[in-house]
Design an enzyme around this catalytic site. Sequence first.
Site, PDB file in Angstrom:
ATOM      1  CG  HIS A   1       0.280   6.212  -0.879  1.00 61.06           C
ATOM      2  ND1 HIS A   1      -0.826   6.716  -1.518  1.00 61.06           N
ATOM      3  CD2 HIS A   1      -0.183   5.545   0.212  1.00 61.06           C
ATOM      4  CE1 HIS A   1      -1.912   6.364  -0.851  1.00 61.06           C
ATOM      5  NE2 HIS A   1      -1.551   5.652   0.196  1.00 61.06           N
TER       6      HIS A   1
ATOM      7  CG  HIS B   1      -1.844   1.176   1.266  1.00 62.73           C
ATOM      8  ND1 HIS B   1      -3.082   1.183   0.667  1.00 62.73           N
ATOM      9  CD2 HIS B   1      -1.699   2.406   1.825  1.00 62.73           C
ATOM     10  CE1 HIS B   1      -3.668   2.351   0.862  1.00 62.73           C
ATOM     11  NE2 HIS B   1      -2.840   3.120   1.568  1.00 62.73           N
ATOM     12  CD  GLU B   2       1.626   3.614   3.615  1.00 59.64           C
ATOM     13  OE1 GLU B   2       1.915   4.715   3.097  1.00 59.64           O
ATOM     14  OE2 GLU B   2       0.528   3.392   4.152  1.00 59.64           O
TER      15      GLU B   2
END
Length: 363
Positions: free
Chosen positions: A21, A17-18
């Site tokens: 980004h 997820h990170e």
Amino acid sequence: MSVLAAIAVLALLIVVHEFGHFSAARLQNIRVNRFSIGFGPILLKKQGPETEYAIRAFPLGGFVGFPDDDPDSEIPPDDPDLLRNRPILDRAIVISAGVIANLIFAYFLLVSQSAILGVPESANPQPGVIVTQIISSDSPAGRANLQAGDRILAIDNRPLQASEEAAKVFKQTIETSANQSLNLTVKRGKEQLAIALTPDADKAGKGKIGIGLAPNFELIRRPPNSIFEAFIVGAKEFQRMSVLTTKGFAQLIGNFQETAQQVASPVKIVQIGSDLAKSDAGSLFQFGALISINLAIINILPLPALDGGQLAFLLLEGLRGKPVPSRIQDGVMRTGLVLLLGLGMFLIVRDTTNLAIFQQLLP
């Protein structure tokens, strides 16, 4: 080892997820100064040419930090590579990239499952139903010491036959037996147990015992005819899981009082993953995909401190023609973060004290 495997899957999904980004920002040449897994004090860190990579104490998520929010940053405020100076579309891509990364990763987990373990060919019904989850140690099932992975073979001397109707029969019997003692025949490993419990009554007067339930099937798999078949089967399973997960969130929001106990902390998620790994290590593919889809849907909700909350501010900016004042954004996000961390700690404490090893310590 099963617990470690479940923890590794959960940690990997947070990293995915990170990294979504982070990669979306770097691919657009947007400056990033922090990449952290977890919150709170730093346990381990490495300083790169521009970005600090860190693992922090509380594993409730993670974050990608930008110089825009760093008062000590030496980068000029008008630098075109700062996130806040980019067009709304560029910022929206960065904010939504974590959700997209989780969805893509879930899909490829399911494709990998089909390619490595095989595609489903048939599902042969077996006697009984499977307990997938104990909602609470204070539920009728918890008090009766039912456990995840138990196979219920009969209820009140009525055998649960090898058919798709077994789960329906069991559920109907529970719902019509509120406040009445029931006798279950349960198979746990190689041991067969007799367990008595009394369903509680819900507001509608229906019985409930606080478990997750699944049909008992033996899934027969075969090697895929080609890699393309693995992609097709993975896509169908991804669609099925996404639809069911979305419906589950809709039910949670629409009937929160009845379903709130089913909200789980990382402790509970690890316990469920561990139980799956014990019964079938291949289930970790399904477990990882399901949690990844859940993370994507949770993060896209328009709530403070989540990606959806930041996208909501971008939408307001687009409608107003100018950003929402930073003091309002900061106040909303900080309040949301405190509430989110508070909820996370509450769920961790609740689910930790519900673990069997801690229940044995209680009087």
